[in-house]
Design an enzyme around this catalytic site. Structure first.
Site, PDB file in Angstrom:
ATOM      1  N   ASP A 271     -81.816-110.447 -16.586  1.00 30.30           N
ATOM      2  CA  ASP A 271     -80.549-110.603 -17.293  1.00 30.30           C
ATOM      3  C   ASP A 271     -79.432-110.636 -16.263  1.00 30.30           C
ATOM      4  O   ASP A 271     -79.676-110.474 -15.059  1.00 30.30           O
ATOM      5  CB  ASP A 271     -80.313-109.477 -18.307  1.00 30.30           C
ATOM      6  CG  ASP A 271     -79.556-109.985 -19.538  1.00 30.30           C
ATOM      7  OD1 ASP A 271     -78.460-110.588 -19.352  1.00 30.30           O
ATOM      8  OD2 ASP A 271     -80.027-109.814 -20.672  1.00 30.30           O
ATOM      9  N   HIS A 312     -80.595-119.779 -30.122  1.00 31.16           N
ATOM     10  CA  HIS A 312     -79.712-119.977 -31.286  1.00 31.16           C
ATOM     11  C   HIS A 312     -78.239-119.809 -30.924  1.00 31.16           C
ATOM     12  O   HIS A 312     -77.361-120.115 -31.733  1.00 31.16           O
ATOM     13  CB  HIS A 312     -80.121-119.069 -32.459  1.00 31.16           C
ATOM     14  CG  HIS A 312     -79.805-117.623 -32.284  1.00 31.16           C
ATOM     15  ND1 HIS A 312     -79.846-116.727 -33.330  1.00 31.16           N
ATOM     16  CD2 HIS A 312     -79.442-116.883 -31.191  1.00 31.16           C
ATOM     17  CE1 HIS A 312     -79.528-115.524 -32.908  1.00 31.16           C
ATOM     18  NE2 HIS A 312     -79.277-115.591 -31.618  1.00 31.16           N
TER      19      HIS A 312
END
Length: 404
Positions: A271, A312
């Site tokens: 991340d 998404h």
């Protein structure tokens, strides 16, 4: 039943139906997926029973419900009612919170009819299970984010779409930016606003409360633990969680398969630097790695690359940018891509993921995708879908793909 059926017989049938449905509800509530299926059926029957005008009026008044609850939270009404062993009067709540007594009565009036609080007497209120769950930070904080940032963006979305001549949003501009008069995307904006960021993190935690993990319904052994052609499993990566936040998914996976993971390769959490730096407790077997998924993937030839709720957030074009780096790192005939997201049915979508798609449109100019859209997106990036792993339309699914 004909319109000529006597009222007494109709009443008797309703009572019998109520007893049957109560029994069915108790049984279905013991299994989450069955409960969701029954809930979807109840909602369909309510929709069939409502008149067209009632449908429109219900929709018109739905924002008022959320606004009343958000006001109650801002006034500090939830905690004293939820924590009290005895009911609280409006006068007592006014003394505790400093809010106006008449305002308290007016704000709680619709909320008691919805079962969020219980009205047990004249201007007297008690907690319900819904009141108590609002005191859980991941629920209460999540509601605040969804009302303050998400709902504000959604309400502004028609104006934003009109300004774009109703083009399908694909970024970089978003309804969120328009609503909050900022050039920043949501995540950079949250970095500058501590309270909304905290609420957003609560929301992400809360989403895990009822989520079924992908490895509880997909055949993990066939996906990860067979056909091991790696030359040195201990030095390679078994599972790379790209954009994995604080490592909750990898930690759950490691706990679920401790024996199978041992000796099969590394678990790698990737991340952005601020996220990696903010991680507290995490098992030592999980490797932490700073990484921006719009740059080349540093872990080459892993058994699987896993992305949950990443795509998404983005348009197809931005998703292909992410995918191209994953595909280049994948070892043909060995590496897998695992995507854990909603896979909307091509027709007949349930309400929740359909509304979630509107939410993603407003916040990110992103989208939830149907099975056809997933095939087109992954196919355009040089991937072939092996299988959609799912247990129903009411939950997220796992997409297993390989390089063509």
């Amino acid at each position: 039943m004909s319109s000529s059926t006597p009222p007494a017989e109709v009443s008797k049938n309703i009572q019998e139906a109520e007893r049957f449905l109560a029994s069915l509800t108790r049984t279905a509530s013991q299994h989450e997926e069955t409960r969701k299926e029954l809930l979807a059926m109840y909602r369909a029957q309510v929709a069939a029973l409502e008149s067209p005008l009632e449908v429109i009026w219900r929709m018109m008044m739905e924002p008022h419900q959320s606004a009343a609850l958000r006001a109650a939270m801002g006034m500090g009404l939830v905690e004293p009612i939820a924590s009290s062993e005895s009911p609280k009067t409006a006068s007592e709540l006014a003394s505790i919170t400093g809010a106006d007594k008449q305002l308290i009565v007016r704000i709680l009036r619709p909320l008691t009819t919805m079962g969020i609080f219980a009205e047990v007497g004249y201007e007297t209120y008690a907690a319900t299970p819904t009141t108590k769950i609002l005191t859980v930070p991941s629920v209460g904080g999540g509601f605040k984010f969804m009302f303050d940032q998400a709902a504000t963006s959604v309400i502004h979305m028609p104006h934003f779409l009109a300004h774009t001549s109703f083009a399908n949003p694909a970024g970089p501009s978003t309804a969120f930016q328009s609503a909050f008069t900022t050039d920043l995307q949501l995540f950079p904006w949250l970095m500058q606003h501590a309270s909304p960021m905290s609420n957003f993190n609560d929301l992400m935690t809360g989403q895990r409360m009822t989520r079924i993990e992908w490895f509880d319904f997909a055949d993990v052994h066939s996906i990860l633990f067979t056909n091991d052609t790696s030359s040195d499993a201990n030095d390679s990566a078994l599972l790379v969680d790209i954009g994995g936040g604080r490592g909750h998914d990898l930690e759950a996976f490691r706990k679920r398969f401790p024996g199978e993971v041992r000796g099969k390769g590394k678990l790698v959490l990737q991340d952005m630097p601020p996220v990696i730096a903010d991680i507290g407790d995490l098992h030592g077997d999980i490797v932490r790695q700073e990484y921006d998924f719009f740059t080349p993937q540093p872990v080459v030839g892993a058994r699987a690359y896993y992305l949950r709720s990443i795509f998404h957030d983005y348009s197809d074009a931005k998703c292909r940018e992410i995918l191209q780096h994953v595909v280049k790192a994948m070892k043909p005939g060995y590496s897998k891509l695992l995507v854990f997201e909603w896979v909307l049915p091509d027709a007949g979508s349930p309400l929740y993921p359909a509304l979630l798609d509107i939410n993603m449109m407003a916040l990110f100019s992103g989208m939830e995708r149907t099975e056809i859209q997933w095939r087109e997106l992954l196919g355009s990036a040089g991937l072939e879908i092996v299988k959609f792993w799912t247990i129903g339309k009411e939950t997220e699914g796992l997409i297993e793909a390989v390089r063509k």
